[in-house]
Write an enzyme that holds these catalytic residues in place. Structure first.
Site, PDB file in Angstrom:
ATOM      1  N   CYS A  20       0.857  -1.176   0.000  1.00  0.00           N
ATOM      2  CA  CYS A  20       0.000   0.000   0.000  1.00  0.00           C
ATOM      3  C   CYS A  20       0.891   1.223   0.000  1.00  0.00           C
ATOM      4  CB  CYS A  20      -0.871   0.035   1.246  1.00  0.00           C
ATOM      5  SG  CYS A  20      -2.034  -1.335   1.357  1.00  0.00           S
ATOM      6  N   GLY A  46      -0.324   0.179  -4.954  1.00  0.00           N
ATOM      7  CA  GLY A  46      -1.658  -0.361  -4.745  1.00  0.00           C
ATOM      8  C   GLY A  46      -2.612   0.210  -5.755  1.00  0.00           C
ATOM      9  N   ASN A 122       0.241   1.264   5.905  1.00  0.00           N
ATOM     10  CA  ASN A 122       0.935   0.408   4.947  1.00  0.00           C
ATOM     11  C   ASN A 122       1.673  -0.664   5.739  1.00  0.00           C
ATOM     12  OD1 ASN A 122       3.979   0.868   2.989  1.00  0.00           O
ATOM     13  ND2 ASN A 122       2.494  -0.774   2.901  1.00  0.00           N
ATOM     14  N   GLY A 123       1.392  -1.924   5.444  1.00  0.00           N
ATOM     15  CA  GLY A 123       2.051  -3.015   6.163  1.00  0.00           C
ATOM     16  C   GLY A 123       1.049  -4.095   6.495  1.00  0.00           C
ATOM     17  N   TYR A 266      12.193  -4.619  -6.240  1.00  0.00           N
ATOM     18  CA  TYR A 266      10.999  -4.545  -7.067  1.00  0.00           C
ATOM     19  C   TYR A 266       9.972  -3.491  -6.648  1.00  0.00           C
ATOM     20  CZ  TYR A 266       6.366  -5.854  -8.757  1.00  0.00           C
ATOM     21  OH  TYR A 266       5.111  -5.814  -9.278  1.00  0.00           O
TER      22      TYR A 266
END
Ligand code: SF4
Length: 493
Positions: A20, A46, A122-123, A266
Site C-alpha cells: 500500500c 496499490g 501500509n504493512g 521490485y
C-alpha cells in the site's frame, strides 16, 4: 514483474503484489489535491482502491474513497471540491488482508472522545486476528475486515487521555509491519514500526513558520508535489506535526532495523530514494553483481519489462554484452476489457508482453527479471523468446530464490506454491524451459547495497522471503506471541 490485478479471473497471479502507499500533508493550500497527486505517484504500491480524508479549516473531516485508480477516483472536480482544507491523509490499497470492498478502503476514520482521527496504514499486522478476537470479546464492533482496524479500536479503548499517548498505547500492542499516517484536528502523525520494515519519508514545502510538512511512502511522491526531502522517518519513530512544528518520539526502545530488502529489488519506484539509497542505482548494481556471479556467453541482454530493466542495464554493462529491449510491454492492459475465455487464458502473458523479434532472432539471449514466484510467467516468457527465434535463452534473476512467503505486507502465494520452495535451480531451469538459470546470491544482494555480505547476526534488512528469517513473530500463524531471537539479541535480552 508488475502482475495483472488478481481480480481478473484470467490472471494467474504469478507474482508479488505491491502493498500500500500512504501520504499525508499538514498546513498546505489544497491539501487534498496534493494528496491526490502524491497517491498518483504511489499508484504502483496499490491499484485496488484509494481514499483521502481532509480536515477543513472549520475543523470538520471530509472523506472520499473509491475502488480503482487514483485518477479515476479523484479526477472529478466535484469530488475535490468536497475535500477542501489545509491538511489531509490518503491511502492506496492493495489488499493484503480483507477483501476488496469499499468498507476496507482507507484512510479509516472514527470519532473519539478527543475528536476525529483518520488513519492510513501500509504493512501487515501479524497478531491482528488475536487482537481482534480479544477486542470483539470486549464489545468492539468491527466495520471492516482489514487488519488496520485494530489500531482504531485499540486507540478507542486506551485509558490514556491524549491522542498521541493512545496511539503509542495501541502501537505497543500490535506486532507486524506498519508505516502509518494519522490526522486529527490538532496534528498530522507519522509512525514506523520498531524494525522499520515499510518505508516512510518526511518532506517539506517552504521554510520557517508556516512551512508545510508532507509524509509519504516514497520520495517519488514528494517530487510530484514539489516538496523537499527532509529525511526518512526512523524505525520505531513517531513524528507529530502541528502548528508549532515537528516533534519526534521513540517510545519502543532500541531494536535492529529490518527494512524490506525487496523494496530495492521490485516494490519501490526506480526514481525513489529509500533509506538514503537510490533505487535505480541499486538495481543496476544488483545487475552488475549478478553478471559477475553468473556470467554466460551471449549476444544480447534483454530485460523483462519494466522492473527488470535497471538490473539488465547493470548486467549488460558489467558483462560487456549489448542491452536491447527485446520484449515490449503493453502498458494498457485493462482490468475488464475482455472475457476470460479459454483461448484468452492460453494467450496469457502475450497480452502484456510481446517479443521484439529483430532483437532476438538468431541470438543467444540473457533474460533478466526481478524474481520468480510460481514460475508460470517466466515459463511463458522463455517460450515467447524462443518462438521469436532465440538460439539460447539464459534466465538471470536479480533476487535470490524466493523460498518463503511474506507476512509483513506483501501479498505472496503460500509457500507450497513458490517454485523455489520446492525445486532446486536446475529443476527450475527445466520447468521454465531455460538453457540456464541463475539467481543473485544473498551475499551478492547485500554487496550491491554496500555491505560486505549478509551478516546473519544483524542483516540490517528483512530478507525473510529468501531466508525464512522472520524477525517479527508470526503470532496469528503460529499462535506464539513471543519475540523472535534476532530481536531478543538486539535488545540485549
Ligand atoms: S518477507 Fe520479503 S517482501 Fe516481506 S518484508 Fe521481508 S523482504 Fe520484504
Amino acid at each position: 514483474m508488475q502482475p495483472l490485478l488478481s481480480t481478473q479471473p484470467w490472471d494467474e497471479d504469478d507474482g508479488f503484489h505491491e502493498e500500500c502507499g500512504v501520504f499525508g500533508v499538514w498546513n498546505a493550500t489544497d491539501a487534498a489535491a496534493l494528496t491526490a497527486l502524491g497517491l498518483h505517484a504511489l499508484q504502483h504500491r496499490g491499484q485496488e482502491a484509494s481514499g483521502i480524508v481532509a480536515l477543513s479549516e472549520k475543523g470538520s473531516f471530509n472523506a472520499h474513497r473509491g475502488l480503482g485508480l487514483v485518477g479515476d477516483i479523484f479526477g472529478d472536480a466535484k469530488v475535490m471540491a468536497g475535500l477542501k482544507g489545509r491538511s489531509a491523509v490518503g491511502h492506496n490499497r492493495y489488499a493484503t488482508t480483507g477483501e476488496t470492498a469499499l468498507r476496507n478502503v482507507q484512510p479509516l476514520f472514527a470519532d473519539f472522545e478527543f475528536g476525529g482521527l483518520a488513519v492510513a496504514h501500509n504493512g501487515n499486522l501479524t497478531n491482528a486476528a488475536q487482537l481482534k478476537r480479544a477486542l470483539v470479546r470486549r464489545g468492539c464492533l468491527f466495520q471492516s475486515t482489514t487488519d488496520s482496524e485494530v489500531f482504531v479500536h485499540l486507540i478507542a479503548i486506551s485509558l490514556y487521555s491524549n491522542v498521541v499517548d493512545r496511539l503509542i498505547d495501541a502501537l505497543k500492542q500490535v506486532q507486524g509491519a506498519y508505516s502509518l499516517v494519522a490526522l486529527h484536528d490538532g496534528a498530522l502523525i507519522g509512525a514506523r514500526d520498531p524494525l522499520g520494515v515499510r518505508p516512510l519519508v518526511l518532506g517539506r514545502f517552504g521554510v520557517g513558520e508556516g512551512g508545510a510538512y508532507v509524509l509519504a511512502s516514497e520520495t517519488c511522491a514528494l517530487d510530484i508535489v514539489g516538496a523537499e526531502f527532509v529525511r526518512d522517518i526512523e524505525p520505531g519513530e513517531i513524528v507529530i506535526i502541528d502548528n508549532d512544528g515537528l516533534r519526534s518520539m521513540k517510545p519502543f526502545g532500541r531494536s535492529q532495523s529490518r527494512f524490506c530488502i525487496f523494496e530495492y529489488i521490485y516494490f519501490a519506484r526506480p526514481d525513489s530514494v529509500v533509506e538514503g539509497t537510490p533505487v535505480y542505482e541499486t538495481r543496476k548494481r544488483i545487475g552488475g553483481e549478478l553478471a559477475r556471479e553468473s556470467h554466460v556467453a551471449a549476444d544480447v541482454v534483454v530485460p523483462v519489462p519494466d522492473s527488470g530493466v535497471p538490473a539488465a542495464m547493470g548486467y549488460a554493462a558489467e558483462a560487456g554484452i549489448p542491452f536491447e529491449l527485446g520484449i515490449i510491454r503493453n502498458h494498457y492492459v485493462g482490468r475488464t476489457f475482455i472475457e476470460p475465455t479459454d483461448q484468452i487464458r492460453h494467450l496469457g502473458v502475450k497480452l502484456k508482453h510481446s517479443a521484439n523479434r529483430p532483437m532476438i532472432e538468431g541470438r543467444r539471449v540473457i533474460l533478466v527479471d526481478d524474481s520468480i514466484v510460481r514460475g508460470t510467467t517466466s515459463k511463458k516468457i522463455v517460450e515467447m523468446v524462443r518462438q521469436a527465434g532465440a538460439k539460447e535463452v539464459h534466465m538471470r534473476i536479480s533476487s535470490p530464490p524466493t523460498t518463503h512467503s511474506c507476512f509483513y505486507g506483501i501479498d505472496t502465494p503460500e509457500r507450497e506454491k513458490l517454485l523455489a520452495a520446492n525445486h532446486d535451480v536446475e529443476e527450475m531451469a527445466r520447468i521454465i524451459g531455460a538453457d540456464s538459470l541463475a539467481f543473485i546470491s544473498l551475499d551478492g544482494m547485500y554487496r550491491a547495497l554496500g555491505r560486505p555480505g549478509r551478516d546473519a547476526a544483524n542483516p540490517g534488512y528483512c530478507d525473510a522471503c529468501f531466508t525464512g528469517d522472520y524477525a517479527i513473530p508470526l503470532t496469528d500463524l503460529t499462535g506464539h506471541p513471543e519475540r523472535a531471537p534476532a530481536l531478543l539479541a538486539a535488545n540485549g535480552q
